[in-house]
Design an enzyme around this catalytic site. Structure first.
Site, PDB file in Angstrom:
ATOM      1  N   CYS A   2      34.773  -9.144 -21.936  1.00  0.00           N
ATOM      2  CA  CYS A   2      33.510 -10.224 -22.795  1.00  0.00           C
ATOM      3  C   CYS A   2      33.684 -10.115 -24.201  1.00  0.00           C
ATOM      4  O   CYS A   2      34.018  -8.861 -24.375  1.00  0.00           O
ATOM      5  CB  CYS A   2      32.424  -9.569 -22.151  1.00  0.00           C
ATOM      6  SG  CYS A   2      31.759  -9.587 -20.559  1.00  0.00           S
ATOM      7  N   ARG A  28      40.717 -12.393 -25.443  1.00  0.00           N
ATOM      8  CA  ARG A  28      40.620 -11.308 -24.540  1.00  0.00           C
ATOM      9  C   ARG A  28      40.218 -11.568 -23.081  1.00  0.00           C
ATOM     10  O   ARG A  28      39.801 -10.528 -22.476  1.00  0.00           O
ATOM     11  CB  ARG A  28      38.549 -10.759 -24.708  1.00  0.00           C
ATOM     12  CG  ARG A  28      38.767 -10.150 -26.446  1.00  0.00           C
ATOM     13  CD  ARG A  28      37.321  -9.568 -26.795  1.00  0.00           C
ATOM     14  NE  ARG A  28      36.655  -9.547 -26.434  1.00  0.00           N
ATOM     15  CZ  ARG A  28      36.125  -7.826 -26.858  1.00  0.00           C
ATOM     16  NH1 ARG A  28      37.274  -7.707 -28.117  1.00  0.00           N
ATOM     17  NH2 ARG A  28      36.226  -6.490 -26.205  1.00  0.00           N
ATOM     18  N   TRP A  73      33.659 -12.436 -18.525  1.00  0.00           N
ATOM     19  CA  TRP A  73      34.711 -11.550 -17.513  1.00  0.00           C
ATOM     20  C   TRP A  73      33.675 -10.910 -16.433  1.00  0.00           C
ATOM     21  O   TRP A  73      33.111 -10.095 -16.814  1.00  0.00           O
ATOM     22  CB  TRP A  73      35.528 -10.344 -18.532  1.00  0.00           C
ATOM     23  CG  TRP A  73      36.512 -10.104 -17.924  1.00  0.00           C
ATOM     24  CD1 TRP A  73      38.023 -11.250 -17.533  1.00  0.00           C
ATOM     25  CD2 TRP A  73      37.617  -8.981 -17.326  1.00  0.00           C
ATOM     26  NE1 TRP A  73      39.240 -10.217 -16.858  1.00  0.00           N
ATOM     27  CE2 TRP A  73      38.659  -8.984 -16.723  1.00  0.00           C
ATOM     28  CE3 TRP A  73      36.612  -7.801 -16.919  1.00  0.00           C
ATOM     29  CZ2 TRP A  73      38.884  -8.121 -16.189  1.00  0.00           C
ATOM     30  CZ3 TRP A  73      37.075  -6.847 -15.951  1.00  0.00           C
ATOM     31  CH2 TRP A  73      38.510  -6.967 -15.466  1.00  0.00           C
ATOM     32  N   ASN A  99      28.071  -7.698 -23.651  1.00  0.00           N
ATOM     33  CA  ASN A  99      29.499  -6.649 -22.952  1.00  0.00           C
ATOM     34  C   ASN A  99      28.830  -5.672 -22.558  1.00  0.00           C
ATOM     35  O   ASN A  99      28.124  -4.931 -22.833  1.00  0.00           O
ATOM     36  CB  ASN A  99      30.565  -6.738 -24.286  1.00  0.00           C
ATOM     37  CG  ASN A  99      30.558  -8.465 -24.543  1.00  0.00           C
ATOM     38  OD1 ASN A  99      30.516  -9.482 -24.578  1.00  0.00           O
ATOM     39  ND2 ASN A  99      31.550  -7.658 -25.665  1.00  0.00           N
ATOM     40  N   GLY A 100      29.653  -5.834 -21.468  1.00  0.00           N
ATOM     41  CA  GLY A 100      29.656  -4.278 -20.989  1.00  0.00           C
ATOM     42  C   GLY A 100      28.823  -4.273 -19.385  1.00  0.00           C
ATOM     43  O   GLY A 100      28.990  -5.302 -18.318  1.00  0.00           O
ATOM     44  N   GLU A 469      57.898  -0.453 -19.607  1.00  0.00           N
ATOM     45  CA  GLU A 469      57.590  -1.237 -20.697  1.00  0.00           C
ATOM     46  C   GLU A 469      58.500  -2.788 -20.416  1.00  0.00           C
ATOM     47  O   GLU A 469      57.878  -3.505 -20.328  1.00  0.00           O
ATOM     48  CB  GLU A 469      57.828  -1.542 -22.493  1.00  0.00           C
ATOM     49  CG  GLU A 469      57.279  -2.322 -22.981  1.00  0.00           C
ATOM     50  CD  GLU A 469      55.770  -3.000 -22.801  1.00  0.00           C
ATOM     51  OE1 GLU A 469      54.960  -1.828 -21.991  1.00  0.00           O
ATOM     52  OE2 GLU A 469      55.337  -3.821 -23.224  1.00  0.00           O
ATOM     53  N   LYS A 473      56.131  -6.126 -18.935  1.00  0.00           N
ATOM     54  CA  LYS A 473      56.128  -6.965 -19.842  1.00  0.00           C
ATOM     55  C   LYS A 473      56.584  -8.612 -18.254  1.00  0.00           C
ATOM     56  O   LYS A 473      55.104  -9.239 -18.719  1.00  0.00           O
ATOM     57  CB  LYS A 473      56.633  -7.876 -20.589  1.00  0.00           C
ATOM     58  CG  LYS A 473      55.967  -8.109 -22.195  1.00  0.00           C
ATOM     59  CD  LYS A 473      55.373  -7.039 -22.616  1.00  0.00           C
ATOM     60  CE  LYS A 473      54.777  -6.056 -22.420  1.00  0.00           C
ATOM     61  NZ  LYS A 473      53.315  -5.984 -23.266  1.00  0.00           N
ATOM     62  N   GLU A 476      53.210  -8.493 -15.531  1.00  0.00           N
ATOM     63  CA  GLU A 476      52.104  -9.562 -16.447  1.00  0.00           C
ATOM     64  C   GLU A 476      52.336 -10.608 -16.506  1.00  0.00           C
ATOM     65  O   GLU A 476      51.283 -11.532 -16.207  1.00  0.00           O
ATOM     66  CB  GLU A 476      51.659  -7.987 -17.052  1.00  0.00           C
ATOM     67  CG  GLU A 476      51.940  -8.429 -18.256  1.00  0.00           C
ATOM     68  CD  GLU A 476      51.189  -7.241 -19.331  1.00  0.00           C
ATOM     69  OE1 GLU A 476      50.011  -7.357 -19.254  1.00  0.00           O
ATOM     70  OE2 GLU A 476      52.327  -6.919 -20.845  1.00  0.00           O
ATOM     71  N   HIS A 492      67.033   7.203  -5.496  1.00  0.00           N
ATOM     72  CA  HIS A 492      66.303   8.033  -4.850  1.00  0.00           C
ATOM     73  C   HIS A 492      64.951   7.446  -4.289  1.00  0.00           C
ATOM     74  O   HIS A 492      64.114   7.297  -3.548  1.00  0.00           O
ATOM     75  CB  HIS A 492      65.482   9.072  -5.642  1.00  0.00           C
ATOM     76  CG  HIS A 492      66.451  10.479  -6.286  1.00  0.00           C
ATOM     77  ND1 HIS A 492      67.661  11.401  -5.764  1.00  0.00           N
ATOM     78  CD2 HIS A 492      67.364  10.387  -7.389  1.00  0.00           C
ATOM     79  CE1 HIS A 492      67.980  11.688  -6.114  1.00  0.00           C
ATOM     80  NE2 HIS A 492      67.790  10.953  -7.587  1.00  0.00           N
ATOM     81  N   LYS A 591      43.030  -8.554 -22.965  1.00  0.00           N
ATOM     82  CA  LYS A 591      42.823  -7.696 -23.892  1.00  0.00           C
ATOM     83  C   LYS A 591      42.113  -6.075 -23.921  1.00  0.00           C
ATOM     84  O   LYS A 591      44.019  -5.907 -24.487  1.00  0.00           O
ATOM     85  CB  LYS A 591      43.148  -8.946 -25.336  1.00  0.00           C
ATOM     86  CG  LYS A 591      43.354  -8.081 -26.342  1.00  0.00           C
ATOM     87  CD  LYS A 591      45.325  -8.437 -26.427  1.00  0.00           C
ATOM     88  CE  LYS A 591      46.272  -7.839 -27.367  1.00  0.00           C
ATOM     89  NZ  LYS A 591      47.099  -7.845 -26.761  1.00  0.00           N
TER      90      LYS A 591
HETATM   91  C1  F6R Z   1      50.001  -5.127 -21.577  1.00  0.00           C
HETATM   92  C2  F6R Z   1      48.720  -4.535 -22.077  1.00  0.00           C
HETATM   93  C3  F6R Z   1      48.101  -3.613 -22.205  1.00  0.00           C
HETATM   94  C4  F6R Z   1      47.673  -2.307 -22.907  1.00  0.00           C
HETATM   95  C5  F6R Z   1      46.450  -1.211 -22.050  1.00  0.00           C
HETATM   96  C6  F6R Z   1      45.745  -0.374 -23.455  1.00  0.00           C
HETATM   97  O1  F6R Z   1      50.629  -5.481 -22.319  1.00  0.00           O
HETATM   98  O2  F6R Z   1      48.497  -5.455 -23.302  1.00  0.00           O
HETATM   99  O3  F6R Z   1      48.723  -2.640 -20.688  1.00  0.00           O
HETATM  100  O4  F6R Z   1      48.550  -1.991 -23.122  1.00  0.00           O
HETATM  101  O5  F6R Z   1      45.611  -1.946 -21.433  1.00  0.00           O
HETATM  102  O6  F6R Z   1      45.273  -1.249 -24.344  1.00  0.00           O
HETATM  103  P1  F6R Z   1      44.665  -1.097 -25.670  1.00  0.00           P
HETATM  104  O7  F6R Z   1      45.908  -0.159 -26.939  1.00  0.00           O
HETATM  105  O8  F6R Z   1      44.059  -1.667 -26.312  1.00  0.00           O
HETATM  106  O9  F6R Z   1      44.429   0.776 -25.844  1.00  0.00           O
END
Ligand code: F6R
Length: 596
Positions: A2, A28, A73, A99-100, A469, A473, A476, A492, A591
């Site tokens: 949110c 977000r 959200w 939020n929360g 990574e 990427k 997602e 394995h 985000k």
């Molecule tokens: C993937 C991504 C997430 C964040 C994770 C941690 O692209 O963005 O996996 O890396 O949610 O977020 P932070 O770095 O803000 O703690």
């Protein structure tokens, strides 16, 4: 997750400021949005779905000198118009955004319902305006009523309220970010600075348990008893242009291209090329016998890399998934340093892990991108990665900046004399990333493999975190199956999944034992007819077995992962683009993940 925006003092522009703020908060992640403007009465408009639906529904004549807005959200109840925020009390004179999570909302709702309050939503939030309503009916002032309502709730929250007949916004936080923006004749409130950055770069970060009162150009912060607190105004270094798309189709692509600049900023004033020394003010005097990294997602991959760098420097180090560490922390000793790697500084799992570490009395360091974030304020020290605002949900430039920051940390703790080559390689990195960006054939690779069933990524040593990574990427933003493995692990088990329809991206740099062994693994893949995409500096023989090559400039082995990762970011981006995915706001993702 949110988002909250609020403003007072903008007179007839209130609605525009709120809608613009909501647009900025979109990244977000959200599934509904709403606004409330207060004048003699409180007017609310809220809609499930995109902000454009809200914009279409809102009466442009909706007016008031003060207002709050929210992107939701869903946690309690599905995304519907009714469950969208703001929520009001029975009289409609109090509107609240939140939020929360309010953990004791069930019992409060039962109590309020028994007392005759009528609820319109499934949310936990709605108890708050009803609690305020009761307190007002008991004769309390608006500020007292808001504080008394907040005193009844348990959980994590950032809350903001407006009232009919008042030009003030009342707000508070506990475990969820909230920041005041100080304008000349106006004041702003947001969960995230970019929401009001166009209007002011002067901010006041609220701490847990603090209450803010904003009215036109004035603001005050008090404690839960209403006692005035002294708070300082900070200047945010980000500018509004950094949060714009600047001609790119997507924020993600813009942010991938911003990596050279981000890394220059991360290094500025911190390394001396001539002497090979690293001197980071935030790390001055820091020592550690061992290091534990805690992080999630992409940041965890950077943390894995960080642990490798420290181990190589002779400092025992491990990386932990923060969500696991929060419930089952590893043993610590007096000299342990716990490093939270978190772009946002607000990830609930990482904050919980850091708190767990603090409770055990060890020193903590936040490695973060956001000045004034909860991690930055909670930890003993903060190492800013200086990547600039990252709006795309998928982390890109912040990963590269975290990797560079890990090198700054390892050079500081290792105190070795051999950092000259690394420092030089770090200084060369922005230019080399630019080279990769200018010459990458990632789009052609994406075109060739866009219809694949799935994607595998393999790498050894420093390239292992990049394999993970690359896969994260890819999955997602393309919604396709992708997995990353240490190259030696493929045989394995996962090799059973490898077919002619599952390209394997093999990251191989240099000619050392790691590279030779990974080439061996590539041969195993090739023998199973799987297409191989080599991400390589051309030093080894891997390109002989590859169907496609993504080239990397030569550099120090420990710096090469950043370059390899840029190629993989571009591949993921182009595959997602060809599939027409919602690149900046992938489905189901947010985000900043502020719930555990
Ligand atoms: C993937 C991504 C997430 C964040 C994770 C941690 O692209 O963005 O996996 O890396 O949610 O977020 P932070 O770095 O803000 O703690």
């Amino acid at each position: 997750m949110c988002g909250i925006i609020g403003c007072t003092g903008r007179e007839t522009e209130t609605l525009d400021v709120l809608l613009h703020g909501l647009d900025t908060l979109e990244y977000r992640g959200y599934d509904s949005a709403g606004v409330a403007l207060a004048n003699g009465t409180v007017e609310v408009c809220k809609r499930e779905g995109e902000i454009d639906r809200l914009r279409a529904a809102v009466d442009p004549a909706m007016d008031g000198p003060v207002g709050i807005g929210h992107t939701r959200w869903s946690t309690h109840g599905p995304p519907t118009d009714e469950n969208a925020h703001p929520h009001t009390d029975c009289t409609g004179d109090v509107a609240v955004v939140h939020n929360g999570i309010i953990e004791n909302y069930d019992e409060l709702k039962a109590e309020l319902t028994a007392a005759g309050h009528e609820f319109e939503s499934d949310t936990d939030t709605e108890v708050v305006p009803h609690l305020v309503e009761d307190a007002l009916a008991d004769g309390l002032s608006r500020d007292e009523a808001f504080r008394s309502a907040v005193a009844r709730i348990e959980g994590s929250y950032a809350l903001a309220a407006v009232f009919a007949g008042s030009e003030a916004i009342l707000a508070t936080r506990e475990g969820s970010p909230l920041v005041v923006g100080v304008g000349d004749d106006a004041a702003y409130l947001a969960s995230d600075v970019p929401a009001f950055l166009e209007y002011t770069d002067r901010v006041v970060y609220l701490d847990d348990g603090e209450f803010a009162r904003l009215e036109s150009g004035s603001w005050t912060v008090t404690d839960a008893e209403g006692r005035l607190l002294e708070k300082s105004i900070s200047q945010v270094e980000w500018d509004a242009e950094e949060t714009a798309k600047s001609g790119y189709d997507h924020y993600m692509l813009k942010e991938i291209h911003e990596q050279p600049r981000a890394l220059r900023k991360c290094l500025r004033g911190r390394v001396d090329e001539l002497t090979g020394t690293v001197d980071v003010e935030a790390l001055e005097g820091l020592t550690a016998e061992s290091v534990q990294f805690v992080a999630c997602g992409t940041s965890y991959h950077a943390a894995l890399y960080g642990a490798q760098r420290l181990q190589a420097a002779g400092v025992p180090a491990q990386a932990f998934l923060a969500s696991e560490y929060a419930t089952a922390p590893a043993p610590v000793s007096e000299g342990t340093l716990v490093v939270g790697v978190t772009q946002s500084g607000e990830t609930a799992d990482t904050l919980a892990a850091l708190r767990r570490a603090q409770a055990r009395g060890v020193e903590t360091l936040a490695m973060t991108n956001v000045v004034g974030s909860t991690a930055a304020r909670d930890c003993d020290r903060t190492l800013l990665i200086r990547a600039g605002p990252e709006i795309g949900v998928a982390a890109t430039k912040t990963f590269s900046s975290q990797v560079v920051a890990c090198n700054l940390l390892s050079a500081t703790l290792a105190d070795r004399g051999d950092s000259r080559e690394i420092v030089q390689a770090l200084r060369d990195l922005p230019g080399q990333i630019q080279e990769v960006l200018d010459s990458s054939r990632a789009e052609a690779v994406a075109e060739r493999f866009v219809d694949s069933d799935g994607y595998f990524f393999i790498g050894r040593g420093h390239q292992h975190p990049v394999a993970l990574e690359g896969a994260l990427k890819m999955k997602e933003i393309t919604y396709k199956h992708a997995e990353g493995f240490p190259a030696g692990e493929l045989k394995h088990g996962p090799l059973a999944l490898v077919t002619a329809r599952t390209p394997v991206f093999a990251i191989v740099t240099g000619t050392d034992e790691e590279a030779t062994k990974t080439v061996g693994n590539v041969k195993e893949v090739e023998a199973r007819d799987a297409p191989v995409v080599a991400v390589t500096d051309g030093a080894s023989t891997v390109d002989r077995y590859a169907d496609a090559v993504l080239e990397l400039p030569e550099t120090e082995p420990c710096v090469a992962p950043v370059l390899a990762n840029v190629q993989l970011q571009l591949v993921a981006y182009h595959v997602a683009n060809k599939l027409g995915r919602s690149i900046d706001k992938p489905r189901n993702l947010a985000k900043s993940v502020t719930v555990e």
